[in-house]
Scaffold this motif. Structure first.
Motif, PDB file in Angstrom:
ATOM      1  N   GLY A  78       0.823  -1.203   0.000  1.00  0.00           N
ATOM      2  CA  GLY A  78       0.000   0.000   0.000  1.00  0.00           C
ATOM      3  C   GLY A  78       0.856   1.251   0.000  1.00  0.00           C
ATOM      4  N   LEU A  79       0.215   2.396   0.196  1.00  0.00           N
ATOM      5  CA  LEU A  79       0.901   3.691   0.153  1.00  0.00           C
ATOM      6  C   LEU A  79       1.204   4.191   1.559  1.00  0.00           C
ATOM      7  N   LEU A  80       2.453   4.638   1.757  1.00  0.00           N
ATOM      8  CA  LEU A  80       2.860   5.255   3.026  1.00  0.00           C
ATOM      9  C   LEU A  80       3.241   6.711   2.766  1.00  0.00           C
ATOM     10  N   THR A  81       2.512   7.619   3.382  1.00  0.00           N
ATOM     11  CA  THR A  81       2.851   9.039   3.341  1.00  0.00           C
ATOM     12  C   THR A  81       3.340   9.453   4.724  1.00  0.00           C
ATOM     13  N   GLY A  82       3.617  10.745   4.917  1.00  0.00           N
ATOM     14  CA  GLY A  82       4.124  11.206   6.200  1.00  0.00           C
ATOM     15  C   GLY A  82       3.429  12.471   6.667  1.00  0.00           C
ATOM     16  N   TYR A  83       3.397  12.657   7.975  1.00  0.00           N
ATOM     17  CA  TYR A  83       2.900  13.909   8.545  1.00  0.00           C
ATOM     18  C   TYR A  83       3.756  14.275   9.740  1.00  0.00           C
ATOM     19  N   TYR A  84       3.545  15.459  10.276  1.00  0.00           N
ATOM     20  CA  TYR A  84       4.414  15.955  11.338  1.00  0.00           C
ATOM     21  C   TYR A  84       3.681  17.025  12.120  1.00  0.00           C
ATOM     22  N   GLU A  85       4.312  17.493  13.193  1.00  0.00           N
ATOM     23  CA  GLU A  85       3.769  18.604  13.970  1.00  0.00           C
ATOM     24  C   GLU A  85       4.586  19.849  13.646  1.00  0.00           C
ATOM     25  N   PRO A  86       4.001  20.800  12.897  1.00  0.00           N
ATOM     26  CA  PRO A  86       4.762  21.994  12.537  1.00  0.00           C
ATOM     27  C   PRO A  86       4.970  22.914  13.730  1.00  0.00           C
ATOM     28  N   GLU A  87       6.024  23.719  13.657  1.00  0.00           N
ATOM     29  CA  GLU A  87       6.251  24.790  14.628  1.00  0.00           C
ATOM     30  C   GLU A  87       6.042  26.104  13.884  1.00  0.00           C
ATOM     31  N   VAL A  88       5.079  26.875  14.335  1.00  0.00           N
ATOM     32  CA  VAL A  88       4.634  28.063  13.618  1.00  0.00           C
ATOM     33  C   VAL A  88       4.904  29.310  14.449  1.00  0.00           C
ATOM     34  N   GLU A  89       5.597  30.257  13.853  1.00  0.00           N
ATOM     35  CA  GLU A  89       5.779  31.547  14.525  1.00  0.00           C
ATOM     36  C   GLU A  89       4.454  32.300  14.529  1.00  0.00           C
ATOM     37  N   VAL A  90       4.099  32.858  15.689  1.00  0.00           N
ATOM     38  CA  VAL A  90       2.821  33.563  15.816  1.00  0.00           C
ATOM     39  C   VAL A  90       2.994  34.861  16.601  1.00  0.00           C
ATOM     40  N   ARG A  91       1.978  35.710  16.495  1.00  0.00           N
ATOM     41  CA  ARG A  91       1.916  36.955  17.243  1.00  0.00           C
ATOM     42  C   ARG A  91       0.528  37.078  17.868  1.00  0.00           C
ATOM     43  N   LEU A  92       0.439  37.869  18.915  1.00  0.00           N
ATOM     44  CA  LEU A  92      -0.847  38.070  19.582  1.00  0.00           C
ATOM     45  C   LEU A  92      -1.732  39.058  18.837  1.00  0.00           C
ATOM     46  N   VAL A 126      -9.843  34.340  18.630  1.00  0.00           N
ATOM     47  CA  VAL A 126      -8.516  34.207  18.046  1.00  0.00           C
ATOM     48  C   VAL A 126      -7.522  33.721  19.098  1.00  0.00           C
ATOM     49  N   ILE A 127      -6.788  32.659  18.763  1.00  0.00           N
ATOM     50  CA  ILE A 127      -5.723  32.160  19.630  1.00  0.00           C
ATOM     51  C   ILE A 127      -4.441  32.943  19.382  1.00  0.00           C
ATOM     52  N   ALA A 128      -4.108  33.131  18.112  1.00  0.00           N
ATOM     53  CA  ALA A 128      -2.908  33.877  17.708  1.00  0.00           C
ATOM     54  C   ALA A 128      -3.003  34.142  16.214  1.00  0.00           C
ATOM     55  N   TYR A 129      -2.022  34.884  15.700  1.00  0.00           N
ATOM     56  CA  TYR A 129      -1.963  35.172  14.265  1.00  0.00           C
ATOM     57  C   TYR A 129      -0.652  34.627  13.699  1.00  0.00           C
ATOM     58  N   GLY A 130      -0.731  34.022  12.512  1.00  0.00           N
ATOM     59  CA  GLY A 130       0.459  33.497  11.849  1.00  0.00           C
ATOM     60  C   GLY A 130       0.482  33.878  10.387  1.00  0.00           C
ATOM     61  N   ARG A 131       1.525  33.462   9.700  1.00  0.00           N
ATOM     62  CA  ARG A 131       1.582  33.662   8.254  1.00  0.00           C
ATOM     63  C   ARG A 131       0.521  32.772   7.609  1.00  0.00           C
ATOM     64  N   PRO A 132      -0.202  33.271   6.584  1.00  0.00           N
ATOM     65  CA  PRO A 132      -1.281  32.473   5.981  1.00  0.00           C
ATOM     66  C   PRO A 132      -0.866  31.079   5.549  1.00  0.00           C
ATOM     67  N   ILE A 133       0.300  30.948   4.895  1.00  0.00           N
ATOM     68  CA  ILE A 133       0.751  29.626   4.450  1.00  0.00           C
ATOM     69  C   ILE A 133       0.981  28.716   5.646  1.00  0.00           C
ATOM     70  N   ASP A 134       1.606  29.241   6.703  1.00  0.00           N
ATOM     71  CA  ASP A 134       1.895  28.424   7.890  1.00  0.00           C
ATOM     72  C   ASP A 134       0.616  27.935   8.548  1.00  0.00           C
ATOM     73  N   VAL A 135      -0.377  28.827   8.640  1.00  0.00           N
ATOM     74  CA  VAL A 135      -1.631  28.458   9.296  1.00  0.00           C
ATOM     75  C   VAL A 135      -2.361  27.392   8.483  1.00  0.00           C
ATOM     76  N   PHE A 136      -2.318  27.522   7.160  1.00  0.00           N
ATOM     77  CA  PHE A 136      -2.982  26.531   6.319  1.00  0.00           C
ATOM     78  C   PHE A 136      -2.379  25.150   6.543  1.00  0.00           C
ATOM     79  N   PHE A 137      -1.043  25.055   6.516  1.00  0.00           N
ATOM     80  CA  PHE A 137      -0.414  23.751   6.693  1.00  0.00           C
ATOM     81  C   PHE A 137      -0.542  23.250   8.134  1.00  0.00           C
ATOM     82  N   LEU A 138      -0.671  24.158   9.086  1.00  0.00           N
ATOM     83  CA  LEU A 138      -0.989  23.765  10.456  1.00  0.00           C
ATOM     84  C   LEU A 138      -2.325  23.024  10.479  1.00  0.00           C
ATOM     85  N   GLN A 139      -3.288  23.522   9.708  1.00  0.00           N
ATOM     86  CA  GLN A 139      -4.599  22.884   9.651  1.00  0.00           C
ATOM     87  C   GLN A 139      -4.530  21.538   8.929  1.00  0.00           C
ATOM     88  N   VAL A 140      -3.720  21.455   7.898  1.00  0.00           N
ATOM     89  CA  VAL A 140      -3.574  20.194   7.179  1.00  0.00           C
ATOM     90  C   VAL A 140      -3.021  19.117   8.110  1.00  0.00           C
TER      91      VAL A 140
END
Length: 326
Positions: A78-92, A126-140
């Protein structure tokens, strides 16, 4: 197999609360009852408490378990993919760079069900604000570490989703002819967003109507995020599976190809012992898995290029793996 030992012990701690006579999954009797695994669990706990890095780890698994090849009438692997826990810089507070809100679960049902294109900082706390790309991949990925300007690091743990269907934006770019299937990775998608600018990036992200909400958590002893089994995931020791075919806590040996360094698309043939402790919307079928690579940027760069075939061998306690389990 050392990460697998840590993951297995954590799963056993959850199993210890169950009825010994209950099946791991009533629909999967071939995996046995909790009592079938209890002695191996106790032995694993002793070994882990003495020295989780012991060279005896391999001997432990070979002594207590027998391998059983897993195939289907239609496939040998079968197929094996990967995932991880990103670390995202954020601001209040938002600014020109950190403009995308990371939101908590809405209190109203109507707000919870909004598609991504209609979600904003006014629809939930709102918990925090991040870069749009970072937040999207955080959700993924479904969870991540939030790194604040003052040095604090908290976990954004999965809280809920909006019930909308998931659509791969990598698939969108492939259908448009802007990426090939071989090129489609986290890094190539992020590069596309950077080249095409914020407006085009947001339009692309809105092609996926599903939205993920989070809750803040403290990070204890560097532990990974919780998976569907409700235990902290162990980097390179845990996988996400389809729970219709594999009970949480079960052991799998995967003969596959893994990246040897960040960005290594080609990878190297190897084997890895893992424990089934999570699931995901894209993980469907008995031979499909997603390997948890750990936390941080390097783990993300390796997980993002993991897309290889894997041959499955499940491990069952010796007392169970008799005739009928081959």
């Amino acid at each position: 197999p050392r990460p697998a030992l840590t993951a297995f012990v954590r799963g056993c701690e959850t199993w210890s609360k169950a009825d010994p006579n209950a099946f791991l999954n009533p629909n999967l009797p071939q995996y046995g009852q909790y009592k079938d695994w209890s002695t191996a669990c106790q032995s694993a706990a002793v070994l882990h408490s003495v020295d989780p890095n012991s060279l005896d780890t391999r001997n432990f698994f070979q002594s207590w378990f027998t391998p059983v090849t897993l195939t289907t009438p239609d496939a040998q692997d079968g197929l094996l993919t990967g995932y991880y826990e990103p670390e995202v810089e954020v601001r209040l507070a938002p600014d020109a760079i950190f403009s995308e809100p990371i939101l908590s679960k809405p209190t109203s049902e109507s707000a919870l069900k909004l598609p991504r294109s209609q979600v904003n900082a006014k629809t939930s706390r709102v918990i925090a604000y991040g870069r749009p790309i970072d937040v999207f991949f955080l959700q993924v990925q479904g969870s991540g570490r939030l790194k604040y300007a003052d040095g604090r690091i908290l976990r954004a743990a999965y809280a809920a989703n909006n019930g909308q269907p998931y659509r791969s934006i990598g698939g969108v770019l492939i259908r448009r002819g802007e990426l090939t299937r071989e090129q489609a990775s986290k890094q190539s998608i992020a590069d596309w967003m950077t080249r095409n600018g914020p407006s085009a990036a947001r339009d692309l992200m809105n092609e996926n109507p599903r939205y993920i909400y989070f809750t803040e958590q403290a990070i204890r002893n560097g532990e990974g995020p919780q998976g569907a089994m409700r235990v902290p995931l162990t980097g390179m020791g845990a996988i996400a599976v389809d729970p219709r075919y594999h009970p949480y806590g079960s052991l799998v040996w995967l003969d596959t190809t893994l990246p040897t360094q960040p960005g290594d698309y080609r990878g190297q043939r190897t084997g890895v012992l893992v424990t089934a402790q999570d699931t995901g919307s894209a993980i469907k079928g008995p031979l499909r898995a997603d390997l948890f690579f750990g936390s941080g940027e390097e783990a993300g760069d390796r997980a993002g290029v993991q897309k290889h075939r894997a041959h499955w061998t499940i491990l069952l306690p010796y007392a169970m793996a008799g005739p009928g389990h081959s």
